[in-house]
Enzyme design. Structure first.
Site, PDB file in Angstrom:
ATOM      1  CB  SER A 169      -1.135  -0.145   0.716  1.00 49.97           C
ATOM      2  OG  SER A 169      -2.228   1.070   0.853  1.00 49.97           O
ATOM      3  CG  ASP A 274      -6.654  -3.390  -3.647  1.00 46.75           C
ATOM      4  OD1 ASP A 274      -6.949  -2.613  -3.162  1.00 46.75           O
ATOM      5  OD2 ASP A 274      -5.192  -3.348  -3.476  1.00 46.75           O
ATOM      6  CG  HIS A 305      -5.453  -3.055   0.089  1.00 42.58           C
ATOM      7  ND1 HIS A 305      -4.632  -2.958  -1.294  1.00 42.58           N
ATOM      8  CD2 HIS A 305      -4.603  -2.442   1.717  1.00 42.58           C
ATOM      9  CE1 HIS A 305      -3.698  -2.003  -0.691  1.00 42.58           C
ATOM     10  NE2 HIS A 305      -3.342  -1.577   0.567  1.00 42.58           N
TER      11      HIS A 305
END
Length: 595
Positions: A169, A274, A305
């Site tokens: 991320s 995601d 994610h």
């Protein structure tokens, strides 16, 4: 075997993070505060990034695995939200995730650095510069000290200078930005669900996200930075702008065009489900790396994610180990010559392919006023914008125009980055619109709708590396989280109609005038089974993501369907294509032997 010896921190005046006694055989844990060369918090002192180090004892130089993150204190990492912990004397104790447990016994150092203004770092959020400062220190080009203020100089004379940056991320985005800077010493990066184009992440074709306060970093700042960095954050937001225009700031944080400056190899992971970091981030960056000739590999799943560690744990750890061995230790293990992409085609079915996206036939579909989706478009469709409704409600038939094709006679694979051309008018001087591509039909799919991850955490644990008190190498296992669904949104995109002519300059709309606009949807790799239908949704504001273009609600969009279309790449599913390439062998009657 589990190492049970204590860990010794000894900082000597001559600048060495090293064990105080030659008899010590356990890993060395210490902190270096690395100067970035900036004073972003304007306290009159150089900003210092806290870099927590764990490395093998001894004088042998070792390569470094680096994770630069704002989340080591506020939010944690992994499916257990692990945070850094420290002994009473300040010595780092728990390093989140398995990197230290697994790689330090294999001759690597692991460095977890706090982005400026987070956890124990001073300064403000300048993640790429912060990460580069640590790389410079590891290569003898930057100063570091054994205390956040003052202190004795410390050097990394135990490091080879070869660094691999990894993270998920925001951490992955930092690694991508560091690589784009071309900094010497950064040999490889492993971005997991990382952002490569910040404009595309935070503004969708002129439509900013509905939560501009979360585009900054105040929610991760320590108390000191939350106060001192207010002017810095205000300046960043001013440079972002509020009108959705692509400007000099967004250009400076778009790393896709700078792939040619990347000196590092890239192992990248992305989930097509995601909703936090869309797969279009991966697709654009992957293509740019290919054009630049950068050594690259990818792990692509149907999950959300998610770190690959929570998808195929043994396979990922092995791949990561061989990848770091190749690029940080120079081991000629051939990992770069293996198939470029490890791909999950459907839940828990994986294959290795040489290229992505596959060769596809670009196929265009057009909506018609009778609700069908086919080769010809006709008529108009009218939508009253309801910002309280999101794309999942659209797919169920609420507040959007829905068009579906005929049932498929055989399975097809949709792969790549679809594009749409919309021709629409609004009865107001501003409008935002959304588009989604849907697979209609019953199936068991990964549970990624509404920001689901597609995995579930179990109560059992598996161990990866060496544990010690306060830093276990055993992590909660995961399993695929399936849900039976009657549809699946496989690609989506949004836009501000006022940016139809240019992303750099939006303009007021003339109510009633039709404007054409072309933009891409999120990238995908999805198999549509036989009997399912393809669907196209045309809507207004997605209530899950955006505020309306105007505070006045209820604006009406009219779509000219004859001039509206979606183009997507189609090919055979991988197993069908493989069967077509390798027909079953048949024996000649003259050579057949009796069974």
């Amino acid at each position: 075997m589990r190492l049970t010896l204590g860990f010794l921190l000894a900082l000597v005046t001559t600048a060495v993070l090293a064990p105080a006694a030659a008899a010590e055989t356990g890993p060395v844990r210490a902190t270096a505060w690395v100067e970035t060369g900036a004073d972003l918090d304007h306290d009159g002192r150089p900003d210092r990034v806290a870099a927590d180090v764990v490395r093998p004892a001894g004088r042998e130089r070792v390569p470094v695995i680096l994770d630069v993150s704002p989340y080591f204190a506020c939010c944690g990492r992994g499916n257990e939200s692990q945070k850094k912990t420290f002994a009473p004397d300040g010595t780092p104790e728990q390093f989140p995730l398995f990197l230290d447990n697994y790689f330090v016994p294999r001759g690597y150092a692991v460095v977890l650095a706090d982005v400026g203004g987070t956890n124990r770092s001073s300064g403000c959020f300048d993640d790429v510069a912060d990460g580069n400062a640590v790389v410079n220190w590891l290569n003898g080009r930057a100063k570091a000290f054994d205390a956040p203020d003052g202190g004795r100089p410390v050097t990394a004379d135990w490091a080879t200078g070869d660094v691999g940056a990894i993270g998920k991320s925001q951490d992955g985005a930092t690694a991508i930005g560091m690589a784009a800077s071309g900094i010497p010493g950064l040999k490889t990066i492993v971005p997991i669900e990382g952002v490569a184009d910040n404009y595309a992440q935070l503004v969708a074709n002129g439509a900013p996200l509905a939560t501009p306060d979360n585009t900054g970093s105040a929610f991760t700042y320590n108390d000191r930075a939350a106060r001192l960095c207010q002017p810095f954050e205000a300046d960043v937001k001013a440079r972002m702008g509020t009108n959705g225009d692509y400007n000099a700031y967004w250009q400076s944080v778009n790393y896709v065009p700078r792939a040619g400056r990347v000196r590092a190899s890239v192992l990248i992971a992305q989930g097509f489900g995601d909703s936090v970091v869309g797969p279009d981030q991966f697709a654009a960056y992957w293509a740019a790396l290919g054009r630049a000739g950068v050594p690259r590999r990818a792990w692509l799943s149907q999950a959300g994610h998610v770190d690959p560690f929570d998808l195929q744990r043994a396979r990922w750890v092995d791949t990561l180990g061989r990848w770091f061995d190749r690029w940080l230790r120079g081991v000629r293990n051939g990992v770069e010559h293996e198939p470029a992409v490890h791909l999950e085609t459907t839940p828990d079915r994986w294959t290795d392919v040489r290229a992505w996206p596959p060769a596809t036939a670009a196929t265009t579909f057009r909506p018609a006023a009778d609700g069908t989706l086919g080769r010809r478009g006709s008529g108009t469709a009218t939508v009253v914008d309801d910002p309280a409704v999101g794309r999942e409600q659209w797919a169920a038939g609420t507040s959007a125009a829905r068009f579906t094709g005929a049932p498929l006679t055989s399975a097809v694979r949709l792969a790549g980055t679809p594009s749409v051309t919309i021709t629409a008018s609004s009865d107001k001087p501003a409008a935002r619109l959304g588009v989604a591509l849907v697979d209609y039909g019953p199936a068991d799919v990964r549970n990624t709708a509404n920001y689901g991850s597609g995995i579930k955490t179990l109560t059992t644990r598996s161990c990866w590396g060496v544990s010690r008190p306060g830093d276990s190498a055993c992590f909660l296992d995961t399993a695929t989280d399936l849900v039976h669904a009657d549809h699946q949104i496989v690609a989506a995109g949004w836009a501000d109609l006022g940016h139809h002519a240019s992303l750099r300059h939006g303009e007021p709309l003339v109510p009633g005038r039709a404007y054409p606009m072309t933009f891409t949807l999120s990238s995908l790799d999805h198999v549509v089974p036989a009997g399912h239908r393809l669907g196209l949704l045309l809507g207004g504001t997605d209530g899950q993501l955006f505020d309306p273009a105007l505070p006045v609600l209820g604006d009406t969009l009219t779509f000219d369907l004859a001039r509206t279309s979606i183009t997507v790449g189609l090919t055979q599913p991988e197993h069908q294509a493989h069967a077509a390439r390798t027909p079953a062998r048949q024996s000649s009657p003259r050579t057949r032997k009796p069974s």
